[in-house]
Design a protein around this motif. Sequence first.
Motif, PDB file in Angstrom:
ATOM      1  N   ASP A   7       0.855  -1.190   0.000  1.00 36.94           N
ATOM      2  CA  ASP A   7       0.000   0.000   0.000  1.00 36.94           C
ATOM      3  C   ASP A   7       0.894   1.245   0.000  1.00 36.94           C
ATOM      4  N   GLY A   8       1.209   1.735  -1.202  1.00 37.64           N
ATOM      5  CA  GLY A   8       2.113   2.867  -1.332  1.00 37.64           C
ATOM      6  C   GLY A   8       1.532   4.174  -0.810  1.00 37.64           C
ATOM      7  N   ASP A   9       0.209   4.312  -0.840  1.00 35.07           N
ATOM      8  CA  ASP A   9      -0.415   5.530  -0.311  1.00 35.07           C
ATOM      9  C   ASP A   9      -0.025   5.746   1.146  1.00 35.07           C
ATOM     10  N   ILE A  10      -0.141   4.701   1.940  1.00 37.55           N
ATOM     11  CA  ILE A  10       0.180   4.796   3.362  1.00 37.55           C
ATOM     12  C   ILE A  10       1.648   5.141   3.565  1.00 37.55           C
ATOM     13  N   ILE A  11       2.507   4.500   2.797  1.00 43.38           N
ATOM     14  CA  ILE A  11       3.945   4.755   2.941  1.00 43.38           C
ATOM     15  C   ILE A  11       4.271   6.209   2.619  1.00 43.38           C
ATOM     16  N   ALA A  12       3.709   6.735   1.531  1.00 49.06           N
ATOM     17  CA  ALA A  12       3.986   8.111   1.141  1.00 49.06           C
ATOM     18  C   ALA A  12       3.464   9.100   2.189  1.00 49.06           C
ATOM     19  N   GLY A  18       5.940  12.188   8.746  1.00 50.01           N
ATOM     20  CA  GLY A  18       6.982  11.864   9.718  1.00 50.01           C
ATOM     21  C   GLY A  18       8.260  12.636   9.533  1.00 50.01           C
ATOM     22  N   THR A  19       8.350  13.394   8.440  1.00 45.86           N
ATOM     23  CA  THR A  19       9.575  14.169   8.180  1.00 45.86           C
ATOM     24  C   THR A  19       9.258  15.641   7.917  1.00 45.86           C
ATOM     25  N   LEU A  20       8.180  16.119   8.537  1.00 48.57           N
ATOM     26  CA  LEU A  20       7.816  17.534   8.368  1.00 48.57           C
ATOM     27  C   LEU A  20       8.972  18.421   8.828  1.00 48.57           C
ATOM     28  N   ASP A  21       9.191  19.503   8.087  1.00 43.39           N
ATOM     29  CA  ASP A  21      10.246  20.476   8.420  1.00 43.39           C
ATOM     30  C   ASP A  21      11.648  19.885   8.312  1.00 43.39           C
ATOM     31  N   LYS A  22      11.747  18.756   7.597  1.00 45.35           N
ATOM     32  CA  LYS A  22      13.060  18.165   7.363  1.00 45.35           C
ATOM     33  C   LYS A  22      13.327  18.124   5.863  1.00 45.35           C
ATOM     34  N   PRO A  23      14.588  17.970   5.450  1.00 48.68           N
ATOM     35  CA  PRO A  23      14.895  17.909   4.009  1.00 48.68           C
ATOM     36  C   PRO A  23      14.140  16.754   3.340  1.00 48.68           C
ATOM     37  N   PHE A  24      13.817  16.917   2.058  1.00 49.71           N
ATOM     38  CA  PHE A  24      13.071  15.898   1.332  1.00 49.71           C
ATOM     39  C   PHE A  24      13.840  14.578   1.283  1.00 49.71           C
ATOM     40  N   GLU A  25      15.156  14.668   1.362  1.00 53.12           N
ATOM     41  CA  GLU A  25      15.959  13.444   1.368  1.00 53.12           C
ATOM     42  C   GLU A  25      15.584  12.550   2.552  1.00 53.12           C
ATOM     43  N   ASP A  26      15.175  13.170   3.661  1.00 59.97           N
ATOM     44  CA  ASP A  26      14.756  12.383   4.820  1.00 59.97           C
ATOM     45  C   ASP A  26      13.468  11.623   4.522  1.00 59.97           C
ATOM     46  N   THR A  27      12.570  12.242   3.751  1.00 60.06           N
ATOM     47  CA  THR A  27      11.331  11.577   3.350  1.00 60.06           C
ATOM     48  C   THR A  27      11.645  10.374   2.471  1.00 60.06           C
ATOM     49  N   LEU A  28      12.557  10.561   1.534  1.00 53.91           N
ATOM     50  CA  LEU A  28      12.949   9.463   0.641  1.00 53.91           C
ATOM     51  C   LEU A  28      13.583   8.322   1.435  1.00 53.91           C
ATOM     52  N   GLU A  80       3.140  18.191   2.527  1.00 58.09           N
ATOM     53  CA  GLU A  80       4.057  18.763   1.548  1.00 58.09           C
ATOM     54  C   GLU A  80       4.916  17.649   0.957  1.00 58.09           C
ATOM     55  N   ASN A  81       5.211  17.766  -0.310  1.00 57.78           N
ATOM     56  CA  ASN A  81       6.058  16.806  -1.025  1.00 57.78           C
ATOM     57  C   ASN A  81       5.368  15.470  -1.302  1.00 57.78           C
ATOM     58  N   LEU A  82       4.039  15.418  -1.112  1.00 61.30           N
ATOM     59  CA  LEU A  82       3.349  14.158  -1.365  1.00 61.30           C
ATOM     60  C   LEU A  82       3.471  13.743  -2.829  1.00 61.30           C
ATOM     61  N   SER A  83       3.247  14.683  -3.741  1.00 58.29           N
ATOM     62  CA  SER A  83       3.315  14.340  -5.164  1.00 58.29           C
ATOM     63  C   SER A  83       4.734  13.914  -5.553  1.00 58.29           C
ATOM     64  N   LEU A  84       5.731  14.557  -4.963  1.00 57.54           N
ATOM     65  CA  LEU A  84       7.113  14.168  -5.242  1.00 57.54           C
ATOM     66  C   LEU A  84       7.399  12.770  -4.689  1.00 57.54           C
ATOM     67  N   SER A  85       6.795  12.473  -3.543  1.00 54.15           N
ATOM     68  CA  SER A  85       6.966  11.146  -2.945  1.00 54.15           C
ATOM     69  C   SER A  85       6.344  10.075  -3.828  1.00 54.15           C
ATOM     70  N   TYR A  86       5.156  10.399  -4.387  1.00 57.79           N
ATOM     71  CA  TYR A  86       4.518   9.469  -5.315  1.00 57.79           C
ATOM     72  C   TYR A  86       5.425   9.242  -6.527  1.00 57.79           C
ATOM     73  N   GLY A  87       5.969  10.327  -7.042  1.00 53.32           N
ATOM     74  CA  GLY A  87       6.853  10.223  -8.197  1.00 53.32           C
ATOM     75  C   GLY A  87       8.060   9.350  -7.925  1.00 53.32           C
ATOM     76  N   GLU A  91       9.107   5.920  -9.830  1.00 57.68           N
ATOM     77  CA  GLU A  91      10.377   5.827 -10.541  1.00 57.68           C
ATOM     78  C   GLU A  91      11.307   4.772  -9.943  1.00 57.68           C
ATOM     79  N   GLU A  92      11.407   4.756  -8.618  1.00 58.13           N
ATOM     80  CA  GLU A  92      12.391   3.888  -7.968  1.00 58.13           C
ATOM     81  C   GLU A  92      11.851   2.518  -7.563  1.00 58.13           C
ATOM     82  N   TRP A  93      10.539   2.455  -7.315  1.00 48.59           N
ATOM     83  CA  TRP A  93       9.974   1.197  -6.844  1.00 48.59           C
ATOM     84  C   TRP A  93       8.923   0.624  -7.797  1.00 48.59           C
ATOM     85  N   GLY A  94       8.786   1.258  -8.963  1.00 50.99           N
ATOM     86  CA  GLY A  94       7.881   0.730  -9.989  1.00 50.99           C
ATOM     87  C   GLY A  94       6.419   0.740  -9.595  1.00 50.99           C
TER      88      GLY A  94
END
Length: 236
Positions: A7-12, A18-28, A80-87, A91-94
């Motif tokens: 369930d990728g929705d939950i993960i994103a 869980g990484t609010l106010d942190k760099p996007f790299e932390d979300t990845l 924030e960054n939800l759409s980027l997380s989906y992307g 891209e990385e997990w198919g």
Amino acid sequence: MSKVLVDGDIIAYKSCYGTLDKPFEDTLDKMDSTMEYIGESCLFEPNNDHMEVFLTGKGNFRYDLYPEYKANRKGSTKPENLSLSYGYLIEEWGAKVSSEQEADDDISIRATELGPSCIVASIDKDFLQLPCNHFNFVKGTHTKVSEFEGLYSFYKQILTGDSVDNIKGLWQVGDKKATKILEGCKTEEDLWDCVLRAYDGDLDSVLLNGRLLWLRREEKELWGGYNKKEGSSEAD
């Protein structure tokens, strides 16, 4: 080796919150670590080829059935960054993106194709209507659901509704009352009869809630209630 349907929705969502106010790299990193944890927990030999990720895209037939579906979420802000997380998951997990239905439906259809040996990785209780293996990656628990247990979970939800999705069940019927109503049920016919009786014979309301809650087993399927002649649920 069993397939793991994630369930990728939950993960994103969880990774973004869980990484609010942190760099996007932390979300990845959080998404990657969650995916790796799921693989290590569900597969003897973790292999990305045996993990399939699903995301919800545009459109959902449930809004046509019930315009107030998820209306209680109006005005809520997506992380924030939800759409980027989906992307990134695409891209990385198919990850596969649904169309005119939810990722839950895509997972359910795929689980039906694969059979009961597959594993659904999510924290969403809606999946417990599926007769297969389940992994809650927050609690770290494995559950195996039988055919009847899946039906029981589904019919119980018709009684209780789902407040998260703004699906109204019976007035003041929660988990305990629903359990009491379904006490002694051994077959789907028993479940159907008890639920219909609890709704005072209001077939339209039972069918509406069932169609909103039912996870599709085939494309474009609509749950049609229990057919006593066929001895099983039917689809329109």
